[in-house]
Motif scaffolding. Structure first.
Motif, PDB file in Angstrom:
ATOM      1  N   GLY A  88       0.817  -1.215   0.000  1.00 57.17           N
ATOM      2  CA  GLY A  88       0.000   0.000   0.000  1.00 57.17           C
ATOM      3  C   GLY A  88       0.846   1.257   0.000  1.00 57.17           C
ATOM      4  N   VAL A  89       1.914   1.253   0.789  1.00 58.64           N
ATOM      5  CA  VAL A  89       2.817   2.408   0.825  1.00 58.64           C
ATOM      6  C   VAL A  89       3.450   2.623  -0.546  1.00 58.64           C
ATOM      7  CG1 VAL A  89       4.993   3.286   1.789  1.00 58.64           C
ATOM      8  CG2 VAL A  89       3.305   2.241   3.295  1.00 58.64           C
ATOM      9  N   ALA A  90       3.910   1.546  -1.172  1.00 52.42           N
ATOM     10  CA  ALA A  90       4.553   1.649  -2.483  1.00 52.42           C
ATOM     11  C   ALA A  90       3.578   2.180  -3.540  1.00 52.42           C
ATOM     12  CB  ALA A  90       5.111   0.293  -2.901  1.00 52.42           C
ATOM     13  N   ALA A  91       2.345   1.693  -3.510  1.00 53.68           N
ATOM     14  CA  ALA A  91       1.349   2.155  -4.479  1.00 53.68           C
ATOM     15  C   ALA A  91       1.043   3.637  -4.270  1.00 53.68           C
ATOM     16  CB  ALA A  91       0.075   1.328  -4.353  1.00 53.68           C
ATOM     17  N   GLU A  92       0.882   4.033  -3.032  1.00 58.55           N
ATOM     18  CA  GLU A  92       0.604   5.443  -2.734  1.00 58.55           C
ATOM     19  C   GLU A  92       1.778   6.325  -3.148  1.00 58.55           C
ATOM     20  OE1 GLU A  92       0.017   8.124   1.222  1.00 58.55           O
ATOM     21  OE2 GLU A  92      -1.118   6.245   1.141  1.00 58.55           O
ATOM     22  N   THR A  93       2.987   5.858  -2.902  1.00 58.40           N
ATOM     23  CA  THR A  93       4.179   6.618  -3.270  1.00 58.40           C
ATOM     24  C   THR A  93       4.280   6.763  -4.785  1.00 58.40           C
ATOM     25  OG1 THR A  93       5.306   5.879  -1.280  1.00 58.40           O
ATOM     26  CG2 THR A  93       6.693   6.712  -3.052  1.00 58.40           C
ATOM     27  N   ALA A  94       3.970   5.718  -5.528  1.00 57.32           N
ATOM     28  CA  ALA A  94       4.023   5.777  -6.991  1.00 57.32           C
ATOM     29  C   ALA A  94       3.032   6.812  -7.527  1.00 57.32           C
ATOM     30  CB  ALA A  94       3.734   4.403  -7.587  1.00 57.32           C
ATOM     31  N   VAL A  95       1.838   6.828  -6.970  1.00 58.09           N
ATOM     32  CA  VAL A  95       0.831   7.788  -7.416  1.00 58.09           C
ATOM     33  C   VAL A  95       1.277   9.206  -7.075  1.00 58.09           C
ATOM     34  CG1 VAL A  95      -1.532   8.585  -7.019  1.00 58.09           C
ATOM     35  CG2 VAL A  95      -1.077   6.160  -7.366  1.00 58.09           C
ATOM     36  N   ARG A  96       1.825   9.404  -5.892  1.00 58.96           N
ATOM     37  CA  ARG A  96       2.317  10.733  -5.521  1.00 58.96           C
ATOM     38  C   ARG A  96       3.456  11.167  -6.437  1.00 58.96           C
ATOM     39  NH1 ARG A  96       2.562  11.054   1.074  1.00 58.96           N
ATOM     40  NH2 ARG A  96       0.325  10.881   1.409  1.00 58.96           N
ATOM     41  N   GLY A  97       4.320  10.216  -6.815  1.00 61.20           N
ATOM     42  CA  GLY A  97       5.419  10.528  -7.720  1.00 61.20           C
ATOM     43  C   GLY A  97       4.916  10.996  -9.074  1.00 61.20           C
ATOM     44  N   GLU A  98       3.903  10.319  -9.582  1.00 61.07           N
ATOM     45  CA  GLU A  98       3.320  10.732 -10.861  1.00 61.07           C
ATOM     46  C   GLU A  98       2.711  12.127 -10.755  1.00 61.07           C
ATOM     47  OE1 GLU A  98       0.612   7.800 -12.365  1.00 61.07           O
ATOM     48  OE2 GLU A  98       2.110   6.208 -12.237  1.00 61.07           O
ATOM     49  N   LEU A  99       2.032  12.400  -9.681  1.00 58.10           N
ATOM     50  CA  LEU A  99       1.437  13.721  -9.500  1.00 58.10           C
ATOM     51  C   LEU A  99       2.516  14.788  -9.369  1.00 58.10           C
ATOM     52  CD1 LEU A  99      -0.981  15.559  -9.180  1.00 58.10           C
ATOM     53  CD2 LEU A  99      -1.061  14.937  -6.757  1.00 58.10           C
ATOM     54  N   ALA A 100       3.581  14.486  -8.623  1.00 61.79           N
ATOM     55  CA  ALA A 100       4.677  15.449  -8.479  1.00 61.79           C
ATOM     56  C   ALA A 100       5.314  15.745  -9.836  1.00 61.79           C
ATOM     57  CB  ALA A 100       5.724  14.916  -7.502  1.00 61.79           C
ATOM     58  N   ALA A 101       5.510  14.723 -10.668  1.00 61.19           N
ATOM     59  CA  ALA A 101       6.074  14.930 -12.001  1.00 61.19           C
ATOM     60  C   ALA A 101       5.137  15.771 -12.862  1.00 61.19           C
ATOM     61  CB  ALA A 101       6.354  13.580 -12.664  1.00 61.19           C
ATOM     62  N   PHE A 102       3.846  15.512 -12.780  1.00 61.92           N
ATOM     63  CA  PHE A 102       2.855  16.277 -13.528  1.00 61.92           C
ATOM     64  C   PHE A 102       2.893  17.747 -13.117  1.00 61.92           C
ATOM     65  CE2 PHE A 102      -1.410  18.122 -13.781  1.00 61.92           C
ATOM     66  CZ  PHE A 102      -1.716  17.929 -15.123  1.00 61.92           C
ATOM     67  N   VAL A 103       2.944  17.998 -11.801  1.00 63.58           N
ATOM     68  CA  VAL A 103       2.980  19.373 -11.295  1.00 63.58           C
ATOM     69  C   VAL A 103       4.277  20.055 -11.733  1.00 63.58           C
ATOM     70  CG1 VAL A 103       3.099  20.772  -9.199  1.00 63.58           C
ATOM     71  CG2 VAL A 103       1.418  18.935  -9.373  1.00 63.58           C
ATOM     72  N   ALA A 104       5.405  19.348 -11.615  1.00 64.18           N
ATOM     73  CA  ALA A 104       6.687  19.932 -12.015  1.00 64.18           C
ATOM     74  C   ALA A 104       6.691  20.267 -13.499  1.00 64.18           C
ATOM     75  CB  ALA A 104       7.826  18.976 -11.675  1.00 64.18           C
ATOM     76  N   ASP A 105       6.201  19.360 -14.340  1.00 63.20           N
ATOM     77  CA  ASP A 105       6.123  19.624 -15.777  1.00 63.20           C
ATOM     78  C   ASP A 105       5.219  20.815 -16.052  1.00 63.20           C
ATOM     79  OD1 ASP A 105       7.785  17.492 -16.213  1.00 63.20           O
ATOM     80  OD2 ASP A 105       6.203  16.133 -16.942  1.00 63.20           O
ATOM     81  N   SER A 106       4.116  20.885 -15.351  1.00 62.72           N
ATOM     82  CA  SER A 106       3.172  21.983 -15.523  1.00 62.72           C
ATOM     83  C   SER A 106       3.829  23.310 -15.158  1.00 62.72           C
ATOM     84  CB  SER A 106       1.940  21.733 -14.656  1.00 62.72           C
ATOM     85  OG  SER A 106       1.091  22.841 -14.646  1.00 62.72           O
ATOM     86  N   LEU A 107       4.543  23.321 -14.050  1.00 64.37           N
ATOM     87  CA  LEU A 107       5.219  24.549 -13.610  1.00 64.37           C
ATOM     88  C   LEU A 107       6.342  24.948 -14.562  1.00 64.37           C
ATOM     89  CD1 LEU A 107       5.376  23.859  -9.773  1.00 64.37           C
ATOM     90  CD2 LEU A 107       3.990  25.592 -10.937  1.00 64.37           C
ATOM     91  N   ALA A 108       6.972  23.975 -15.188  1.00 65.93           N
ATOM     92  CA  ALA A 108       8.065  24.247 -16.118  1.00 65.93           C
ATOM     93  C   ALA A 108       7.552  24.655 -17.493  1.00 65.93           C
ATOM     94  CB  ALA A 108       8.957  23.016 -16.237  1.00 65.93           C
ATOM     95  N   GLY A 109       6.245  24.660 -17.679  1.00 66.08           N
ATOM     96  CA  GLY A 109       5.665  25.064 -18.950  1.00 66.08           C
ATOM     97  C   GLY A 109       5.711  23.985 -20.011  1.00 66.08           C
ATOM     98  N   ALA A 110       5.917  22.755 -19.609  1.00 68.64           N
ATOM     99  CA  ALA A 110       5.948  21.653 -20.569  1.00 68.64           C
ATOM    100  C   ALA A 110       4.572  21.496 -21.196  1.00 68.64           C
ATOM    101  CB  ALA A 110       6.357  20.363 -19.874  1.00 68.64           C
ATOM    102  N   PRO A 111       4.526  21.070 -22.445  1.00 64.08           N
ATOM    103  CA  PRO A 111       3.208  20.870 -23.062  1.00 64.08           C
ATOM    104  C   PRO A 111       2.428  19.826 -22.276  1.00 64.08           C
ATOM    105  CG  PRO A 111       4.966  20.019 -24.473  1.00 64.08           C
ATOM    106  CD  PRO A 111       5.615  20.705 -23.311  1.00 64.08           C
ATOM    107  N   PRO A 112       1.128  20.036 -22.174  1.00 67.52           N
ATOM    108  CA  PRO A 112       0.341  19.086 -21.376  1.00 67.52           C
ATOM    109  C   PRO A 112       0.397  17.690 -21.962  1.00 67.52           C
ATOM    110  CG  PRO A 112      -1.086  20.648 -22.528  1.00 67.52           C
ATOM    111  CD  PRO A 112       0.326  21.057 -22.793  1.00 67.52           C
ATOM    112  N   GLY A 113       0.639  16.759 -21.083  1.00 64.95           N
ATOM    113  CA  GLY A 113       0.644  15.351 -21.476  1.00 64.95           C
ATOM    114  C   GLY A 113      -0.747  14.792 -21.274  1.00 64.95           C
ATOM    115  N   PRO A 114      -0.830  13.491 -21.183  1.00 65.51           N
ATOM    116  CA  PRO A 114      -2.143  12.896 -20.950  1.00 65.51           C
ATOM    117  C   PRO A 114      -2.687  13.354 -19.598  1.00 65.51           C
ATOM    118  CG  PRO A 114      -0.395  11.243 -20.818  1.00 65.51           C
ATOM    119  CD  PRO A 114       0.236  12.532 -21.258  1.00 65.51           C
ATOM    120  N   ALA A 115      -3.984  13.526 -19.545  1.00 61.98           N
ATOM    121  CA  ALA A 115      -4.621  13.954 -18.295  1.00 61.98           C
ATOM    122  C   ALA A 115      -4.414  12.898 -17.222  1.00 61.98           C
ATOM    123  CB  ALA A 115      -6.114  14.177 -18.530  1.00 61.98           C
ATOM    124  N   LEU A 116      -4.346  13.360 -16.003  1.00 65.30           N
ATOM    125  CA  LEU A 116      -4.235  12.423 -14.889  1.00 65.30           C
ATOM    126  C   LEU A 116      -5.513  11.609 -14.792  1.00 65.30           C
ATOM    127  CD1 LEU A 116      -2.610  14.589 -12.081  1.00 65.30           C
ATOM    128  CD2 LEU A 116      -1.536  12.816 -13.446  1.00 65.30           C
TER     129      LEU A 116
END
Length: 172
Positions: A88-116
């Protein structure tokens, strides 16, 4: 029986005296003897293995309440419980990692990827009070529903509530 003072025992098991006092307070690792006058704690050599297990579980981030449940189990069941908790911890961490990458890309002005996408995971057990699990869970594309059953007909009631919501969300 040879007893170790709290300082010697703390060094032997690589825990702090402060941690040992907390584990005593929580009932996880009660000293073999407490001096009635000074309150000084003494530990037996037979407590080393339990102390180390508690320390290891704390180091991986397991909450004290869950540790109490684990140390009360037989070794095989405890091993499975630790594996399940860590999954459960690993699954939650993986999801948080994906969200953190999405937020970082968004802040860096990267073109939007697939929606979460909404991801869900559910763990349901009988807990400490009930004799059986009475909860019901549904995770669908348009509905995430959890019903907490309680009482004599709790399992039927929670299953019925989730089934009703599912029919409503997904149509006939």
């Amino acid at each position: 029986m040879t007893l170790l003072g709290i300082g010697d025992f703390a060094r032997a098991v690589r825990l702090s005296a402060k941690a040992l006092r907390l584990y005593d307070e929580k009932g996880l690792l009660v000293p073999a003897r407490v001096d009635p006058v000074t309150g000084y704690r003494y530990y037996a050599g037979s407590q080393v293995e339990r102390a180390r297990l508690i320390g290891w579980l704390r180091r991986v981030g397991m909450p004290l309440g869950r540790i109490g449940e684990i140390v009360a189990m037989e070794p095989g069941a405890a091993a499975e419980a630790v594996r399940g908790w860590w999954g459960g911890v690993a699954a939650e961490t993986a999801v948080r990692g994906e969200l953190a990458a999405f937020v970082a890309d968004s802040l860096a002005g990267a073109p939007p990827g697939p929606a979460l996408a909404l991801r869900s995971a559910a763990l349901s057990d009988r807990g400490l009070v009930r004799g059986e699990n009475q909860d019901a869970v549904h995770a669908g594309e348009r509905l995430l529903a959890v019903a907490d059953g309680f009482g004599a007909g709790g399992a039927r009631a929670s299953a019925g509530a989730v089934a009703g919501l599912r029919r409503f969300a997904e149509g006939p």
